[in-house]
Scaffold this active site. Sequence first.
Site, PDB file in Angstrom:
ATOM      1  N   LYS A  54       0.787   7.631  -6.666  1.00  0.00           N
ATOM      2  CA  LYS A  54      -0.098   8.492  -6.234  1.00  0.00           C
ATOM      3  C   LYS A  54      -0.689   8.092  -5.009  1.00  0.00           C
ATOM      4  CE  LYS A  54      -1.779   8.665 -11.055  1.00  0.00           C
ATOM      5  NZ  LYS A  54      -2.561   8.037 -12.158  1.00  0.00           N
ATOM      6  N   GLN A  98      -7.436   3.703 -12.903  1.00  0.00           N
ATOM      7  CA  GLN A  98      -6.125   3.930 -13.684  1.00  0.00           C
ATOM      8  C   GLN A  98      -6.514   3.386 -15.185  1.00  0.00           C
ATOM      9  OE1 GLN A  98      -3.214   5.300 -12.546  1.00  0.00           O
ATOM     10  NE2 GLN A  98      -2.561   5.001 -14.730  1.00  0.00           N
ATOM     11  N   ASP A 121     -10.252  12.746 -10.774  1.00  0.00           N
ATOM     12  CA  ASP A 121      -9.441  12.606 -12.003  1.00  0.00           C
ATOM     13  C   ASP A 121      -9.882  12.979 -13.477  1.00  0.00           C
ATOM     14  OD1 ASP A 121      -7.173  11.458 -12.732  1.00  0.00           O
ATOM     15  OD2 ASP A 121      -7.682   9.469 -13.699  1.00  0.00           O
TER      16      ASP A 121
END
Length: 288
Positions: A54, A98, A121
């Site tokens: 990412k 994450q 996200d």
Amino acid sequence: MKSIILDGKQTAEKIKSHIKESILTRTARGYLPPTLATILVGDDPASHTYVNMKNKACEAVGMRSKRIELPASTTTDELLEEIRSLNENNSIQGILLQHPSPPQIDERLAFDTILPAKDVDGVTTYCFGRLAMDQETYFPCTPYGMVLLLKEYGIDVAGKRAVVVGRSPILGKPMASMLTNLDATVTLCHSKTQNLPEIVKQADIIIGAVGKAEFIKGAWIKEDAVVLDAGYNAGNVGDIELSVAANKASFHTPVPGGVGPMTIAVLLLQTLYSWEGKFSPSLKAGSK
Ligand code: NAP
């Protein structure tokens, strides 16, 4: 009939070139480039790899990334403090925590501490609620990547029977809501579902989101169905038995090179949107 490959790699490249151009245009007018903050708690090797990918993807499109790594012993309070400081930092447009966090962390609380305006996200309850109401929002990246892939190939799901196998909050459940917003008739399956093969056999669109290698058998796939496999298991295999399914489907995503690259492209796209001060468009509005 030969199945058409839904090429996630190529579609992701198209999205990334658009992002790169948009950043160049605005930075030329004096704006600072957008910054995505990534938070990694603990030392899970797969999570390290995903965060690296990412961060690299940010660089490639001209975004900055701020990488925060916290020890595996981090408490929920310590993580929340970090997230709050990123919420208040005006130079950060997107925050990614994450998944998965170590077991002592209240991950839902941590996700919901992310400011919705920076939730690129798509993990907050707020953004999920807006998705469910078919409002503009930030979508969870993997299902939105699948929706953009369907759009890219002109696949209209309205009126079709869709079966989603797996109901995780980041994947199966939001995918089922998104397909509902796109007017598909959706069945959401999980580990307690009975007669799964019979249900899958009815589907015009099948989404594999189980996390078990080749769990959905090729024999369950109807002729000409559209097959999207979000699974990524050891040995580079998905959740669907693609060696058989690809011979029956009208369209299918390969593994790798299907859904995976789209997930990262969407993360960058939503970071761009945040920088531009907007959410992703609602699905109905986006399809007009
Ligand atoms: P997850 O949180 O483990 O959820 C798995 C889901 O599958 C659960 O809802 C579970 O049902 C269901 N399931 C398990 N066994 C089943 C069975 N026998 N029959 C029917 N359903 C069953 O997994 P996830 O995070 O959603 O990930 C799923 C897959 O997608 C994994 O392979 C992961 O690597 C991949 N993934 C890929 C990307 C990408 O960027 N390409 C991103 C995220 C995830 P219950 O709810 O009843 O337990």
